[in-house]
Write a protein that holds these residues in place. Sequence first.
Motif, PDB file in Angstrom:
ATOM      1  N   GLY A 155     -24.238  64.040 -44.895  1.00 31.39           N
ATOM      2  CA  GLY A 155     -23.055  63.637 -45.639  1.00 31.39           C
ATOM      3  C   GLY A 155     -21.992  63.001 -44.780  1.00 31.39           C
ATOM      4  N   LEU A 156     -22.348  62.538 -43.573  1.00 28.34           N
ATOM      5  CA  LEU A 156     -21.379  61.939 -42.668  1.00 28.34           C
ATOM      6  C   LEU A 156     -21.264  60.428 -42.853  1.00 28.34           C
ATOM      7  N   LEU A 157     -22.119  59.848 -43.674  1.00 33.14           N
ATOM      8  CA  LEU A 157     -22.040  58.436 -44.012  1.00 33.14           C
ATOM      9  C   LEU A 157     -21.840  58.276 -45.513  1.00 33.14           C
ATOM     10  N   PRO A 158     -21.090  57.270 -45.928  1.00 29.54           N
ATOM     11  CA  PRO A 158     -21.053  56.962 -47.359  1.00 29.54           C
ATOM     12  C   PRO A 158     -22.454  56.566 -47.845  1.00 29.54           C
ATOM     13  N   TYR A 159     -22.711  56.799 -49.108  1.00 31.66           N
ATOM     14  CA  TYR A 159     -24.018  56.491 -49.711  1.00 31.66           C
ATOM     15  C   TYR A 159     -25.148  57.190 -48.947  1.00 31.66           C
ATOM     16  N   GLY A 160     -24.895  58.453 -48.627  1.00 31.26           N
ATOM     17  CA  GLY A 160     -25.883  59.209 -47.879  1.00 31.26           C
ATOM     18  C   GLY A 160     -27.203  59.340 -48.598  1.00 31.26           C
ATOM     19  N   HIS A 161     -27.180  59.360 -49.932  1.00 30.57           N
ATOM     20  CA  HIS A 161     -28.430  59.487 -50.683  1.00 30.57           C
ATOM     21  C   HIS A 161     -29.290  58.231 -50.549  1.00 30.57           C
ATOM     22  N   VAL A 162     -28.681  57.116 -50.114  1.00 34.25           N
ATOM     23  CA  VAL A 162     -29.429  55.870 -49.893  1.00 34.25           C
ATOM     24  C   VAL A 162     -29.930  55.805 -48.452  1.00 34.25           C
TER      25      VAL A 162
ATOM     26  N   TYR B 170     -10.910  62.893 -42.015  1.00 33.41           N
ATOM     27  CA  TYR B 170     -10.118  63.773 -42.882  1.00 33.41           C
ATOM     28  C   TYR B 170     -10.349  63.414 -44.351  1.00 33.41           C
ATOM     29  N   TYR B 171     -10.389  62.125 -44.647  1.00 34.96           N
ATOM     30  CA  TYR B 171     -10.577  61.716 -46.042  1.00 34.96           C
ATOM     31  C   TYR B 171     -11.981  62.075 -46.535  1.00 34.96           C
ATOM     32  N   GLN B 172     -12.997  61.734 -45.709  1.00 37.35           N
ATOM     33  CA  GLN B 172     -14.374  61.905 -46.175  1.00 37.35           C
ATOM     34  C   GLN B 172     -14.826  63.357 -46.131  1.00 37.35           C
TER      35      GLN B 172
ATOM     36  N   VAL C  78     -12.816  66.364 -45.279  1.00 39.53           N
ATOM     37  CA  VAL C  78     -11.890  67.393 -45.752  1.00 39.53           C
ATOM     38  C   VAL C  78     -11.535  67.181 -47.220  1.00 39.53           C
ATOM     39  N   ILE C  79     -11.142  65.947 -47.567  1.00 34.33           N
ATOM     40  CA  ILE C  79     -10.710  65.699 -48.946  1.00 34.33           C
ATOM     41  C   ILE C  79     -11.906  65.527 -49.883  1.00 34.33           C
ATOM     42  N   LYS C  80     -12.813  64.607 -49.559  1.00 37.38           N
ATOM     43  CA  LYS C  80     -13.966  64.350 -50.432  1.00 37.38           C
ATOM     44  C   LYS C  80     -15.061  65.403 -50.275  1.00 37.38           C
ATOM     45  N   ASN C  81     -15.128  66.058 -49.124  1.00 36.89           N
ATOM     46  CA  ASN C  81     -16.103  67.112 -48.841  1.00 36.89           C
ATOM     47  C   ASN C  81     -17.531  66.645 -49.135  1.00 36.89           C
ATOM     48  N   THR C  82     -17.891  65.492 -48.585  1.00 38.39           N
ATOM     49  CA  THR C  82     -19.226  64.945 -48.842  1.00 38.39           C
ATOM     50  C   THR C  82     -20.372  65.821 -48.314  1.00 38.39           C
ATOM     51  N   PRO C  83     -20.199  66.579 -47.212  1.00 39.35           N
ATOM     52  CA  PRO C  83     -21.320  67.432 -46.797  1.00 39.35           C
ATOM     53  C   PRO C  83     -21.747  68.453 -47.857  1.00 39.35           C
ATOM     54  N   SER C  84     -20.822  68.895 -48.693  1.00 34.39           N
ATOM     55  CA  SER C  84     -21.181  69.897 -49.705  1.00 34.39           C
ATOM     56  C   SER C  84     -22.106  69.326 -50.769  1.00 34.39           C
TER      57      SER C  84
END
Length: 533
Positions: free
Chosen positions: A352-359, A481-483, A485-491
């Motif tokens: 989840g450290l990159l946008p569009y991780g599912h791609v 911080y945005y990706q 902490v705020i968006k919490n993409t790793p979860s």
Amino acid sequence: MAIEDEQHEPMLRHDDLAEQIEHMEPLAVGDQRLERKIGWIQGAMVNVSYIIGAGIFVGPALTLQLVGSGGMNLIIWFIGALVALSGTFTFMELGTMYFHSGGEVGYLEYCYRRPKYLLAYLFTYWSLMNRSSGVASQGIVFGGYVNYAIFGSTYKSVWAERGWALLSATLLAAVNILSTRMTMKMISFFTIVKISVLLLIACIGVLVLAKAIPSDVDASLNLSFFGTSNTVGPYASALYYVMNSYSGWHNLNFVVDEVKDPIRNLPKASAAAVITTATLYILTNIAYLVVLPLETMKSSEFIVAAAFFTRSLGENFATKVLPIFIGLSAFGCAASMNFTGGRVIMEVARQGLLPYGHVFGKVDSRIKSPVSAYLLQYVLSIIFIVGPPPGAVYQFIVAFAAYPVYVFYFLIALGVLILRRREPNSNRPIRAPLVCVYVFLAFTAYALVFVFIPVKNQYYPYWLPYVSAILSMVACTGFWYYQIVIKNTPSRSYNETIRNQGHAAIENEVFGEYSAVPTHELEPSHDRSEGND
């Protein structure tokens, strides 16, 4: 260094191993798993292919100019080998303790858990730039030497070099996407080519020493310490050149999920690669010194290897054949860099450290390759090939991208010491000698400071690339911080959804043989498994 067993280490407690596995990123499951097909010999070639680029054909002349004597030149290359071996042992400990592809991404996240994913995130975005610029720069080196062999030393064309670089990046992306087995065969082929050239140089040196080949060079004088520099500054610069020629010794750590029996084969491959390369480098330096007069070696404008082969095998070999071999060495370095770089993109996307991780984190189930990850790396490499203007801007970008490696190396060495204090009972199949950790830590600290010693640069202040790299990493914390902490993409990442299954796979597949804890007793803690319901 030794693989620990029950005779050397107390039996691991259930809580110790369970906690250790719980803090690891899980192995992929199902059709998203990549097959373990890399043995220790192929693994060593992955590292050797990265390590041996154009540096050994150029660097010895540069270091000799700095240190002054042949004897001291050999010592500085030997010291470089010891530093590289120290770094290898340091990475062995973490690589056999934290078993997952991605290299520093996982090590930094495991060692430094607060702020969550910060250092892993910074490494991710630096790695994207560093790998892509590396593939681009090695491709341009490849193009330059091919042009030299075809058109001669007077031919200069920036866009012709970039054309070759575009061709090499395209070929590497296609091969990596279509077949991992073909990629490994390609890396093995180029590694054999590189080793063969260095062995040829070494054999000529041996024949000259044995007087089977006549020479008017005073070998005893060239190998002595006559003329050694008596100031400290040149040695710092020389060691920097040497370590640049050894870079890549932990490349296999980035694809450890694909290594057969990794606890045994990762250390064997890593040690074999460094020892083989160091031996070849020392023998090559000796051969240069017994064949070439010192002044000829110091004044080599193109490459010291060209002067060597001109004197020993004739000008045609030096100007037509050797440049092709050096170009292939650069191409092989790019091949190894590209192979592991795509895997890093896949792993960080799954975290989840990159946008569009599912791609970018997806493996194509038909061809068993992370296609999107390699396409992303290909696009970034093309940008670095065609984007920067020639000259100073390109040099700036390469220096800018290279500096943070020492920041992360320093944190990795420090992390080994932190983990030994924080988790003394964790499973460590390989325990690096403490002296190696301290040597590596000292060198990385030196490398971080050394670049700020003033040098002349007609294009921009010498410190600008390094300060810019530091400021960019600081600025990147805002994106973190945005990706994170705020968006919490790793979860919502792939790794989070398969965490229970993936941790069981780690215990069964990797640690099972080396652990005294039954698999059914290893249960992930409740707070980390809630996201799977």
